[in-house]
Motif scaffolding. Structure first.
Motif, mmCIF file in Angstrom:
data_model
loop_
_atom_site.group_PDB
_atom_site.id
_atom_site.type_symbol
_atom_site.label_atom_id
_atom_site.label_comp_id
_atom_site.label_asym_id
_atom_site.label_seq_id
_atom_site.Cartn_x
_atom_site.Cartn_y
_atom_site.Cartn_z
ATOM 1 N N GLY A 1 30.048 32.062 -27.736
ATOM 2 C CA GLY A 1 29.601 32.408 -26.388
ATOM 3 C C GLY A 1 29.988 33.803 -25.941
ATOM 4 O O GLY A 1 29.154 34.557 -25.444
ATOM 5 N N ASP A 2 31.233 34.159 -26.157
ATOM 6 C CA ASP A 2 31.694 35.445 -25.632
ATOM 7 C C ASP A 2 31.820 36.491 -26.736
ATOM 8 O O ASP A 2 32.486 37.495 -26.572
ATOM 9 N N GLY A 3 31.176 36.241 -27.852
ATOM 10 C CA GLY A 3 31.279 37.176 -28.971
ATOM 11 C C GLY A 3 30.430 38.418 -28.745
ATOM 12 O O GLY A 3 29.577 38.475 -27.852
ATOM 13 N N GLU A 4 30.658 39.416 -29.582
ATOM 14 C CA GLU A 4 29.919 40.661 -29.482
ATOM 15 C C GLU A 4 28.682 40.666 -30.386
ATOM 16 O O GLU A 4 27.593 41.026 -29.957
ATOM 17 N N VAL A 5 28.870 40.253 -31.631
ATOM 18 C CA VAL A 5 27.810 40.387 -32.625
ATOM 19 C C VAL A 5 27.007 39.088 -32.786
ATOM 20 O O VAL A 5 25.777 39.117 -32.862
ATOM 21 N N ARG B 1 38.962 32.343 -44.966
ATOM 22 C CA ARG B 1 39.079 32.103 -43.527
ATOM 23 C C ARG B 1 38.157 33.074 -42.831
ATOM 24 O O ARG B 1 38.088 34.236 -43.208
ATOM 25 N N GLY C 1 38.372 34.391 -39.928
ATOM 26 C CA GLY C 1 38.918 35.305 -38.935
ATOM 27 C C GLY C 1 39.006 34.690 -37.555
ATOM 28 O O GLY C 1 39.040 33.477 -37.428
ATOM 29 N N PRO C 2 39.015 35.543 -36.516
ATOM 30 C CA PRO C 2 39.392 35.066 -35.195
ATOM 31 C C PRO C 2 38.285 34.295 -34.509
ATOM 32 O O PRO C 2 37.948 34.562 -33.383
ATOM 33 N N PRO D 1 44.715 36.830 -36.897
ATOM 34 C CA PRO D 1 44.002 36.011 -37.886
ATOM 35 C C PRO D 1 44.766 35.954 -39.210
ATOM 36 O O PRO D 1 45.521 36.864 -39.528
ATOM 37 N N ARG E 1 30.559 43.128 -38.607
ATOM 38 C CA ARG E 1 31.146 41.822 -38.887
ATOM 39 C C ARG E 1 30.718 41.379 -40.278
ATOM 40 O O ARG E 1 29.704 41.844 -40.796
ATOM 41 N N SER E 2 31.463 40.429 -40.841
ATOM 42 C CA SER E 2 31.125 39.885 -42.155
ATOM 43 C C SER E 2 30.381 38.568 -42.012
ATOM 44 O O SER E 2 30.731 37.759 -41.152
ATOM 45 N N LYS F 1 30.139 45.002 -26.656
ATOM 46 C CA LYS F 1 31.030 44.693 -25.536
ATOM 47 C C LYS F 1 32.498 44.798 -25.882
ATOM 48 O O LYS F 1 33.338 44.381 -25.129
ATOM 49 N N ARG F 2 32.808 45.344 -27.052
ATOM 50 C CA ARG F 2 34.216 45.495 -27.379
ATOM 51 C C ARG F 2 34.548 46.964 -27.624
ATOM 52 O O ARG F 2 35.252 47.312 -28.547
ATOM 53 N N ASP G 1 44.373 37.974 -31.157
ATOM 54 C CA ASP G 1 44.852 36.942 -32.097
ATOM 55 C C ASP G 1 45.528 37.613 -33.276
ATOM 56 O O ASP G 1 45.435 38.801 -33.468
ATOM 57 N N THR H 1 40.952 29.021 -39.533
ATOM 58 C CA THR H 1 42.257 29.233 -40.146
ATOM 59 C C THR H 1 43.106 27.974 -40.245
ATOM 60 O O THR H 1 43.644 27.660 -41.304
#
Ligand SMILES: Cc1cc2nc3c(=O)[nH]c(=O)nc-3n(C[C@H](O)[C@H](O)[C@H](O)COP(=O)(O)OP(=O)(O)OC[C@H]3O[C@@H](n4cnc5c(N)ncnc54)[C@H](O)[C@@H]3O)c2cc1C
Lengths: 201, 259
Positions: B90-94, B253, B255-256, A32, B64-65, A12-13, A30, B229
């Motif tokens: 909730g609104d994440g992709e992975v 960290r 990330g977002p 990060p 993603r990590s 979705k991105r 953001d 973060t």
């Protein structure tokens, strides 16, 4: 490319502008923060920026001297190896080209060094020709410490770990030697468009 | 951070591998652990992570990590098994895909291990001061599991912040470690809500907690701080204020991810 389809995965991105975000990256709004240790503290009175190593003579700028150099506004996309990309980030600072003016050297590589002990290696050619800056301003504000303030390197055409935070100088060297992450398995060059994340990519 | 060179090693090539999903465990309402068998897995140091890559039918990919949650010594049969612990955003992709859509038998591409700085293994000694927020506990759990498997003598403290009691990841396993009497100290703090009669700490991890709940700077603990973060930034700078050697404070960290 992979021959394995993830059953039921749609994603979705998808990038709004194809071609703007390198492979394996996604766009984030953001900013990060990533660093391996605590944010170092340095007072501007003690801060300086140095060119050392293989050159005709060392150069050094105090904070005031650095601030008095010709400045540029820079708008670029940045790409972090942890997968996020951020588009049209706005910076201000001094082009490395300006810092290197009049420098005579046969060195082909640079090791950027920083408060806190961080280092990263780059070919000197990647810092020349207006491709890299030492920036102290982000979105018209002084660069916050967690993002590398008072000043960081900005080398937007390489993965963002090359844009060393808290940078204090450049050591000009004849042989490429790995910096902090490069010694820990990350790629020596780090081109996001060729997805050079890890040493064997 | 200056000792990275001395820690450098020749890492195994980081190549994409097709892992098979063996089992899914529910840790909290939003967090799942995936056990994967990774053919040719070269092993890892606690604290390292993998990159996971998903591919849609039209070729679109997302990466993603995720930190390795398991000890390098594999608990399930087979040297090639690793565990990841993933929180659904909730609104994440992975993360919604990996926590809700996958099922045992699915194949998932990953590569690793990655990252050589935020790591601890037996030879690094102690004491260990681990500071976690939310899923930041995952790489620290790999360290604690490794330490427990080896019955390593270094004492360890985990100061761990969760939103609520129900959102504490690995709660029972941590209780078990703390009760074993091998000098594992687990301190929970809850930031949003606590059950009646909660005896643990309340509120975000702050300087006061770091000053009183983990070993002081004089004990020269190895500090590992992992989480969102802002929490990492606050905790790491408080540790330096409290006199800890910045070279012994390692941070990661995620990330977002907000949280
Ligand atoms: C070294 C490392 C280790 C990690 N280990 C773990 C781990 O062990 N466990 C774990 O659960 N996570 C871990 N993470 C985090 C993980 O990599 C992902 O960031 C996380 O799972 C979220 O991915 P996602 O695709 O679900 O969400 P994303 O789609 O990436 O979105 C993340 C958040 O950002 C916002 N967002 C991002 N992009 C946009 C956009 N374009 N528009 C609107 N909103 C956006 C969303 O609101 C969402 O809440 C780790 C990260 C790193 C760097």
């Amino acid at each position: 490319m992979s021959d394995l389809i993830s059953r039921g995965f749609r994603g979705k991105r998808r990038p709004a502008e194809p071609g703007r975000v390198p492979p394996g990256q996604y766009e984030t709004r953001d900013f990060p923060v990533l660093s391996a240790g605590p944010t170092p503290r340095v007072s501007l009175a003690d801060w300086d920026f140095r060119l050392t190593g293989n050159l005709d003579r060392e150069r050094r700028w105090t904070w005031e001297e650095f601030r008095a150099l010709p400045r540029e506004k820079i708008t670029r996309d940045i790409h972090c190896v942890t997968k996020w990309s951020k588009l049209d980030t706005e910076w201000e600072g001094v082009s490395v080209e300006t810092l290197l003016e009049g420098v005579q050297t046969s060195a082909e590589y640079v090791l950027a060094f920083c408060d806190g002990g961080y280092t990263t290696n780059l070919p000197l050619a990647d810092l020349a020709d207006g491709k890299a800056w030492v920036v102290d301003t982000y979105e018209a504000e002084p660069l916050p410490p967690e993002h590398g303030g008072p000043a960081r390197l900005l080398v937007p055409h390489l993965y963002f770990w090359k844009s060393a935070k808290w940078v204090r100088g450049l050591r000009l060297v004849d042989e490429d030697e790995p910096g902090f992450w490069e010694a820990l398995g990350y790629h020596h060059y780090g081109d996001p468009w060729r997805e050079q994340r890890y040493w064997n990519d | 951070m200056t000792d990275a060179k001395s820690q450098s090693f020749a890492p195994p090539p980081v190549v994409w591998r097709k892992a098979e999903l063996l089992a899914i465990l529910s840790e909290t309402p939003r967090v799942k652990t995936l056990w994967l068998r990774v053919p040719g897995w070269p092993g890892h140091r606690p604290g390292q992570h993998v990159d996971v890559r998903l591919t849609a039918e039209d070729g679109y990919q997302a990466e993603r990590s995720y930190s390795l949650a398991s000890a390098p010594e594999r608990e399930l049969p087979g040297r090639e098994n690793v565990a990841l612990t993933i929180e659904r955003l909730g609104d994440g992709e992975v993360s919604p895909y990996l926590t809700e859509q996958v099922r045992p038998g699915d194949r998932i591409e990953l590569r690793g291990p990655i990252g050589g700085y935020f790591t601890w293994a037996a030879e690094d000694g102690g004491p260990l001061a681990l500071v976690a927020g939310g899923t930041g506990v995952v790489p620290l759990m790999s360290m604690l599991r490794h330490r427990a498997r080896l019955a390593h003598p270094a004492p360890a403290w985990l100061l761990y912040s969760s939103r609520s009691f129900a959102e504490i990841i690995y709660r029972e396993e941590l209780e078990g470690l703390a009760e074993k009497g091998d000098r594992t100290h687990v301190l929970h703090t809850l930031t949003r809500s606590a059950p009646p009669g909660w005896m643990g700490l309340r509120g975000r991890i702050d300087r006061e907690m770091l000053a009183t709940r983990i070993p002081p700077a004089a004990a020269r603990p190895l500090c590992f701080v992992c989480g969102p973060t802002q929490m990492v930034e606050t905790a790491a700078s408080a540790l330096v204020d409290l006199g800890h050697d910045p070279a012994r404070v390692k941070t990661e960290r995620f990330g977002p991810t907000g949280a």
